[in-house]
Write a protein that holds these residues in place. Sequence first.
Motif, PDB file in Angstrom:
ATOM      1  N   LEU A   1       3.877  12.784  58.888  1.00 47.40           N
ATOM      2  CA  LEU A   1       4.689  13.673  58.050  1.00 47.40           C
ATOM      3  C   LEU A   1       5.227  12.733  56.781  1.00 47.40           C
ATOM      4  O   LEU A   1       5.624  13.443  55.862  1.00 47.40           O
ATOM      5  N   ASP A   2       5.341  11.446  57.086  1.00 50.65           N
ATOM      6  CA  ASP A   2       6.341  10.734  55.795  1.00 50.65           C
ATOM      7  C   ASP A   2       5.190  10.589  54.860  1.00 50.65           C
ATOM      8  O   ASP A   2       5.790   9.918  53.657  1.00 50.65           O
ATOM      9  N   ASP A   3       3.936  10.735  55.031  1.00 50.46           N
ATOM     10  CA  ASP A   3       3.195  10.331  53.835  1.00 50.46           C
ATOM     11  C   ASP A   3       2.492  11.751  53.012  1.00 50.46           C
ATOM     12  O   ASP A   3       1.609  11.583  52.239  1.00 50.46           O
ATOM     13  N   GLY A   4       3.227  12.762  53.102  1.00 56.13           N
ATOM     14  CA  GLY A   4       2.966  13.966  52.453  1.00 56.13           C
ATOM     15  C   GLY A   4       2.855  13.709  51.013  1.00 56.13           C
ATOM     16  O   GLY A   4       1.876  14.302  50.287  1.00 56.13           O
ATOM     17  N   ALA A   5       3.694  13.151  50.460  1.00 53.20           N
ATOM     18  CA  ALA A   5       3.937  12.794  48.793  1.00 53.20           C
ATOM     19  C   ALA A   5       2.705  12.058  48.288  1.00 53.20           C
ATOM     20  O   ALA A   5       2.093  12.288  47.405  1.00 53.20           O
ATOM     21  N   ASN A   6       2.026  11.240  49.308  1.00 54.28           N
ATOM     22  CA  ASN A   6       0.893  10.434  48.844  1.00 54.28           C
ATOM     23  C   ASN A   6      -0.188  11.214  48.832  1.00 54.28           C
ATOM     24  O   ASN A   6      -1.305  11.273  47.871  1.00 54.28           O
ATOM     25  N   VAL A   7      -0.414  12.477  49.804  1.00 57.21           N
ATOM     26  CA  VAL A   7      -1.533  13.238  49.938  1.00 57.21           C
ATOM     27  C   VAL A   7      -1.344  14.328  48.646  1.00 57.21           C
ATOM     28  O   VAL A   7      -2.612  14.395  47.798  1.00 57.21           O
ATOM     29  N   ALA A   8      -0.160  14.660  48.112  1.00 55.35           N
ATOM     30  CA  ALA A   8      -0.291  15.253  47.029  1.00 55.35           C
ATOM     31  C   ALA A   8      -0.585  14.572  45.774  1.00 55.35           C
ATOM     32  O   ALA A   8      -1.032  15.182  44.882  1.00 55.35           O
ATOM     33  N   ALA A   9      -0.157  13.359  45.657  1.00 55.79           N
ATOM     34  CA  ALA A   9      -0.559  12.550  44.405  1.00 55.79           C
ATOM     35  C   ALA A   9      -2.055  12.472  44.415  1.00 55.79           C
ATOM     36  O   ALA A   9      -2.714  12.305  43.428  1.00 55.79           O
ATOM     37  N   LEU A  10      -2.715  12.118  45.699  1.00 51.90           N
ATOM     38  CA  LEU A  10      -3.975  11.979  45.802  1.00 51.90           C
ATOM     39  C   LEU A  10      -4.820  13.348  45.557  1.00 51.90           C
ATOM     40  O   LEU A  10      -5.732  13.455  44.801  1.00 51.90           O
ATOM     41  N   SER A  11      -4.167  14.527  45.563  1.00 51.22           N
ATOM     42  CA  SER A  11      -4.692  15.835  45.109  1.00 51.22           C
ATOM     43  C   SER A  11      -4.694  16.059  43.719  1.00 51.22           C
ATOM     44  O   SER A  11      -5.732  16.453  43.104  1.00 51.22           O
ATOM     45  N   MET A  12      -3.749  15.512  42.971  1.00 51.18           N
ATOM     46  CA  MET A  12      -3.520  15.533  41.656  1.00 51.18           C
ATOM     47  C   MET A  12      -4.397  14.478  40.924  1.00 51.18           C
ATOM     48  O   MET A  12      -5.101  14.976  39.999  1.00 51.18           O
ATOM     49  N   TRP A  13      -4.580  13.403  41.666  1.00 52.17           N
ATOM     50  CA  TRP A  13      -5.786  12.625  41.180  1.00 52.17           C
ATOM     51  C   TRP A  13      -7.172  13.189  41.026  1.00 52.17           C
ATOM     52  O   TRP A  13      -7.984  13.175  40.384  1.00 52.17           O
ATOM     53  N   LEU A  14      -7.360  13.846  42.366  1.00 56.58           N
ATOM     54  CA  LEU A  14      -8.924  14.615  42.639  1.00 56.58           C
ATOM     55  C   LEU A  14      -8.954  15.619  41.465  1.00 56.58           C
ATOM     56  O   LEU A  14     -10.018  15.837  40.683  1.00 56.58           O
ATOM     57  N   ARG A  15      -7.845  16.424  41.001  1.00 57.58           N
ATOM     58  CA  ARG A  15      -7.848  17.533  40.116  1.00 57.58           C
ATOM     59  C   ARG A  15      -8.168  16.959  38.611  1.00 57.58           C
ATOM     60  O   ARG A  15      -8.668  17.610  38.112  1.00 57.58           O
ATOM     61  N   ALA A  16      -7.543  15.986  38.359  1.00 58.68           N
ATOM     62  CA  ALA A  16      -7.581  15.420  36.969  1.00 58.68           C
ATOM     63  C   ALA A  16      -8.241  14.148  36.617  1.00 58.68           C
ATOM     64  O   ALA A  16      -8.598  14.076  35.393  1.00 58.68           O
ATOM     65  N   GLU A  17      -8.258  13.244  37.573  1.00 59.25           N
ATOM     66  CA  GLU A  17      -8.983  11.942  37.089  1.00 59.25           C
ATOM     67  C   GLU A  17     -10.002  11.531  37.960  1.00 59.25           C
ATOM     68  O   GLU A  17     -10.925  10.577  37.494  1.00 59.25           O
ATOM     69  N   ALA A  18     -10.207  12.067  39.173  1.00 60.22           N
ATOM     70  CA  ALA A  18     -11.237  11.512  40.193  1.00 60.22           C
ATOM     71  C   ALA A  18     -12.706  11.465  39.690  1.00 60.22           C
ATOM     72  O   ALA A  18     -13.103  12.414  38.592  1.00 60.22           O
ATOM     73  N   PRO A  19     -13.440  10.593  39.476  1.00 62.15           N
ATOM     74  CA  PRO A  19     -14.721  10.564  38.558  1.00 62.15           C
ATOM     75  C   PRO A  19     -15.785  11.370  39.457  1.00 62.15           C
ATOM     76  O   PRO A  19     -15.709  11.725  40.776  1.00 62.15           O
ATOM     77  N   GLN A  20     -16.836  12.035  38.788  1.00 57.92           N
ATOM     78  CA  GLN A  20     -17.731  12.763  39.605  1.00 57.92           C
ATOM     79  C   GLN A  20     -18.916  11.958  40.051  1.00 57.92           C
ATOM     80  O   GLN A  20     -19.236  10.943  39.247  1.00 57.92           O
ATOM     81  N   ARG A  21     -19.535  12.496  40.985  1.00 56.70           N
ATOM     82  CA  ARG A  21     -20.577  11.683  41.384  1.00 56.70           C
ATOM     83  C   ARG A  21     -21.719  11.297  40.346  1.00 56.70           C
ATOM     84  O   ARG A  21     -22.168  12.200  39.616  1.00 56.70           O
ATOM     85  N   GLY A  22     -22.269  10.383  40.344  1.00 54.74           N
ATOM     86  CA  GLY A  22     -23.190   9.778  39.588  1.00 54.74           C
ATOM     87  C   GLY A  22     -23.037   9.648  38.080  1.00 54.74           C
ATOM     88  O   GLY A  22     -23.747   9.351  37.169  1.00 54.74           O
ATOM     89  N   GLN A  23     -21.553   9.330  37.786  1.00 50.40           N
ATOM     90  CA  GLN A  23     -21.222   9.254  36.323  1.00 50.40           C
ATOM     91  C   GLN A  23     -20.797   7.664  36.109  1.00 50.40           C
ATOM     92  O   GLN A  23     -19.954   7.380  36.941  1.00 50.40           O
ATOM     93  N   PRO A  24     -21.227   7.047  35.235  1.00 48.02           N
ATOM     94  CA  PRO A  24     -20.851   5.676  35.336  1.00 48.02           C
ATOM     95  C   PRO A  24     -19.305   5.784  34.740  1.00 48.02           C
ATOM     96  O   PRO A  24     -18.767   6.583  34.363  1.00 48.02           O
ATOM     97  N   GLU A  25     -18.629   4.505  35.115  1.00 54.35           N
ATOM     98  CA  GLU A  25     -17.215   4.493  34.869  1.00 54.35           C
ATOM     99  C   GLU A  25     -16.871   4.659  33.694  1.00 54.35           C
ATOM    100  O   GLU A  25     -17.129   4.279  32.732  1.00 54.35           O
ATOM    101  N   GLY A  26     -15.778   5.610  33.373  1.00 52.78           N
ATOM    102  CA  GLY A  26     -15.475   5.880  32.168  1.00 52.78           C
ATOM    103  C   GLY A  26     -16.203   6.959  31.260  1.00 52.78           C
ATOM    104  O   GLY A  26     -15.826   7.227  30.329  1.00 52.78           O
TER     105      GLY A  26
END
Length: 136
Positions: A13-38
């Motif tokens: 329960l203490d790590d809810g904010a970390n998962v919320a941040a992970l979710s935001m990263w997935l939504r906006a910044e996470a790389p897609q499969r098979g794409q070169p970095e950047g």
Amino acid sequence: MSWVANVMVSVDLDDGANVAALSMWLRAEAPQRGQPEGLGGRGVGYLHRITGPDTQWGGWKYPECEVWAGALNHADLDALRQRIFETRWRQPNAVQLLVMDQEESFFRLWMIRGNELRQFAPLVPNEEDDDFYQSY
């Protein structure tokens, strides 16, 4: 064409904010499969909290963990596992990452132990292994 990975993250329960941040990263910044970095697309979906007073689980009590889930599209799962490992969790031993990638029939479980993220679900049975299913 899509490539879907079903993902759940269970944390203390203490790590809810970390998962919320992970979710935001997935939504906006996470790389897609098979794409070169950047290069290529960014963002593969997000996680939604499925525990709490506004959700319905079986039993008479509320869960004593936070569980977030999502269906990610074209997610670079190696990058997701690395992000989970590098996050500064308050309770790292409680973190559980469950992933069922496209064309797989069961979730694989990853947990942080010591200085590594380890898979605890077996690599077999393989979905292609007919001998496994015939033995039951």
